[in-house]
Design a protein around this motif. Structure first.
Motif, short mmCIF file in Angstrom:
data_model
loop_
_atom_site.label_atom_id
_atom_site.label_comp_id
_atom_site.label_asym_id
_atom_site.label_seq_id
_atom_site.Cartn_x
_atom_site.Cartn_y
_atom_site.Cartn_z
N PRO A 67 0.78 -1.24 0.00
CA PRO A 67 0.00 0.00 0.00
C PRO A 67 0.81 1.29 0.00
O PRO A 67 0.24 2.37 0.13
CB PRO A 67 -0.80 -0.12 1.30
CG PRO A 67 0.10 -0.86 2.22
CD PRO A 67 0.84 -1.85 1.35
N PHE A 68 2.13 1.22 -0.12
CA PHE A 68 2.96 2.42 -0.09
C PHE A 68 4.00 2.33 -1.20
O PHE A 68 4.29 1.25 -1.71
CB PHE A 68 3.64 2.58 1.28
CG PHE A 68 4.32 1.33 1.79
CD1 PHE A 68 5.58 0.95 1.33
CD2 PHE A 68 3.67 0.51 2.71
CE1 PHE A 68 6.19 -0.21 1.79
CE2 PHE A 68 4.27 -0.65 3.18
CZ PHE A 68 5.53 -1.01 2.71
N PRO A 69 4.58 3.47 -1.59
CA PRO A 69 5.59 3.45 -2.66
C PRO A 69 6.84 2.69 -2.23
O PRO A 69 7.24 2.72 -1.06
CB PRO A 69 5.91 4.93 -2.89
CG PRO A 69 4.77 5.68 -2.30
CD PRO A 69 4.30 4.85 -1.15
N VAL A 70 7.44 2.02 -3.21
CA VAL A 70 8.70 1.31 -2.98
C VAL A 70 9.66 1.68 -4.10
O VAL A 70 9.31 1.61 -5.29
CB VAL A 70 8.51 -0.22 -2.94
CG1 VAL A 70 9.86 -0.91 -2.67
CG2 VAL A 70 7.50 -0.62 -1.87
N VAL A 71 10.87 2.07 -3.71
CA VAL A 71 11.92 2.45 -4.66
C VAL A 71 12.97 1.36 -4.66
O VAL A 71 13.49 0.98 -3.60
CB VAL A 71 12.57 3.78 -4.25
CG1 VAL A 71 13.68 4.17 -5.23
CG2 VAL A 71 11.52 4.89 -4.13
N ALA A 72 13.29 0.82 -5.84
CA ALA A 72 14.36 -0.17 -5.97
C ALA A 72 15.54 0.47 -6.67
O ALA A 72 15.42 0.95 -7.81
CB ALA A 72 13.87 -1.37 -6.76
N LEU A 73 16.68 0.51 -5.98
CA LEU A 73 17.92 1.02 -6.55
C LEU A 73 18.78 -0.19 -6.91
O LEU A 73 19.15 -0.97 -6.02
CB LEU A 73 18.67 1.88 -5.54
CG LEU A 73 17.92 3.07 -4.93
CD1 LEU A 73 18.78 3.75 -3.87
CD2 LEU A 73 17.51 4.07 -6.00
N VAL A 74 19.07 -0.36 -8.20
CA VAL A 74 19.84 -1.53 -8.63
C VAL A 74 21.09 -1.05 -9.37
O VAL A 74 21.06 -0.08 -10.11
CB VAL A 74 19.00 -2.49 -9.50
CG1 VAL A 74 17.80 -2.99 -8.71
CG2 VAL A 74 18.54 -1.84 -10.78
N ALA A 75 22.20 -1.76 -9.13
CA ALA A 75 23.48 -1.33 -9.69
C ALA A 75 24.43 -2.52 -9.75
O ALA A 75 24.21 -3.57 -9.13
CB ALA A 75 24.09 -0.22 -8.83
N SER A 76 25.51 -2.30 -10.48
CA SER A 76 26.59 -3.28 -10.54
C SER A 76 27.91 -2.52 -10.40
O SER A 76 28.08 -1.76 -9.45
CB SER A 76 26.50 -4.09 -11.84
OG SER A 76 27.48 -5.10 -11.88
N VAL A 115 15.09 2.22 -10.30
CA VAL A 115 16.17 3.14 -10.64
C VAL A 115 17.38 2.30 -11.04
O VAL A 115 17.94 1.58 -10.20
CB VAL A 115 16.53 4.08 -9.47
CG1 VAL A 115 17.62 5.04 -9.88
CG2 VAL A 115 15.28 4.82 -8.98
N ILE A 116 17.77 2.38 -12.32
CA ILE A 116 18.85 1.57 -12.84
C ILE A 116 20.11 2.42 -12.89
O ILE A 116 20.20 3.39 -13.65
CB ILE A 116 18.54 1.03 -14.26
CG1 ILE A 116 17.09 0.50 -14.35
CG2 ILE A 116 19.55 -0.02 -14.66
CD1 ILE A 116 16.77 -0.62 -13.40
N LEU A 117 21.08 2.06 -12.05
CA LEU A 117 22.31 2.83 -11.91
C LEU A 117 23.46 2.14 -12.66
O LEU A 117 23.28 1.10 -13.29
CB LEU A 117 22.64 3.00 -10.43
CG LEU A 117 21.60 3.76 -9.60
CD1 LEU A 117 21.93 3.67 -8.11
CD2 LEU A 117 21.51 5.21 -10.04
N THR A 118 24.62 2.71 -12.55
CA THR A 118 25.81 2.24 -13.23
C THR A 118 26.03 0.74 -13.07
O THR A 118 25.75 0.17 -12.02
CB THR A 118 27.05 2.99 -12.70
OG1 THR A 118 28.23 2.46 -13.29
CG2 THR A 118 27.18 2.88 -11.19
N GLY A 119 26.53 0.12 -14.12
CA GLY A 119 26.83 -1.30 -14.04
C GLY A 119 27.13 -1.90 -15.40
O GLY A 119 26.80 -1.32 -16.45
#
Length: 198
Positions: free
Chosen positions: A10-19, A131-135
């Motif tokens: 029921p609430f926002p979820v932020v996924a930060l993924v990186a390599s 959120v797709i970060l460097t990798g």
């Protein structure tokens, strides 16, 4: 597509993924997020499954939000950061809890951004932000498609500020990324997204 409230978390979820290059990128994003962020934050960084990780401690020093290593059955809460432990894939369950499964000795990438994002998509719908970060590599491509399919939002770090741009670039090739951003503007975009999905 189902309405937002058809999804169980029921609430926002932020996924930060990186390599590769991800420790600094993650620290900079988390450092710029406010202590009262009304969203849960999940972190997945490709790591050696056979080595203990200092990542939660490193990120905790940078962040204003509390940071913990995720445990199996851990309850997600807004305003808290959970970091995937090495040697595990992280899943999001319909009870807003974390499921950890052993990665085993073979690929996919560990932890898998695709598994995290796919389970986030089907539990959070439009409240999910990837959120797709460097990798290096292309982990996250399938997960990005799942997030988009369920109405969520995807941000990617731009090439100019990525130490290793292939992972965010692979996400961009799906055509599902809403914004391609410099690293130091990502936190502001997260705050704006979360404010619209409470």
């Amino acid at each position: 597509m189902q309405p937002v409230d058809a999804y169980p978390v029921p609430f926002p979820v932020v996924a930060l993924v990186a390599s590769a290059g991800g420790v600094e990128a993650l620290a900079r994003v988390l450092a710029a997020l406010p202590a009262d962020l009304p969203a849960a934050v999940l972190v997945a960084l490709h790591q050696d499954p056979n080595r203990a990780s200092l990542l939660p401690a490193v990120l905790a020093r940078a962040a204003r939000l509390p940071v913990e290593e995720a445990a199996n059955n851990h309850l997600m809460r807004p305003g808290h950061v959970l970091v995937t432990p090495p040697g595990n894939h992280l899943l999001v369950t319909s009870e807003a809890r974390i499921g950890l499964i052993a990665t085993g000795p073979l690929p996919p990438a560990r932890p898998s951004a695709d598994l995290l994002l796919s389970t986030l998509a089907v539990t959070c719908g439009a409240r999910a932000l990837a959120v797709i970060l460097t990798g290096m590599g292309h982990d996250g491509q399938a997960g990005v498609r799942a997030i988009a399919h369920c109405g969520g939002t995807i941000l990617a770090q731009n090439e100019a500020t990525s130490d290793f741009p292939s992972m965010p670039a692979a996400a961009v090739t799906t055509g599902r990324v809403q914004q391609i951003l410099a690293l130091d503007t990502i936190a502001d975009a997260i705050v704006k997204h979360v404010g619209g999905h409470r």
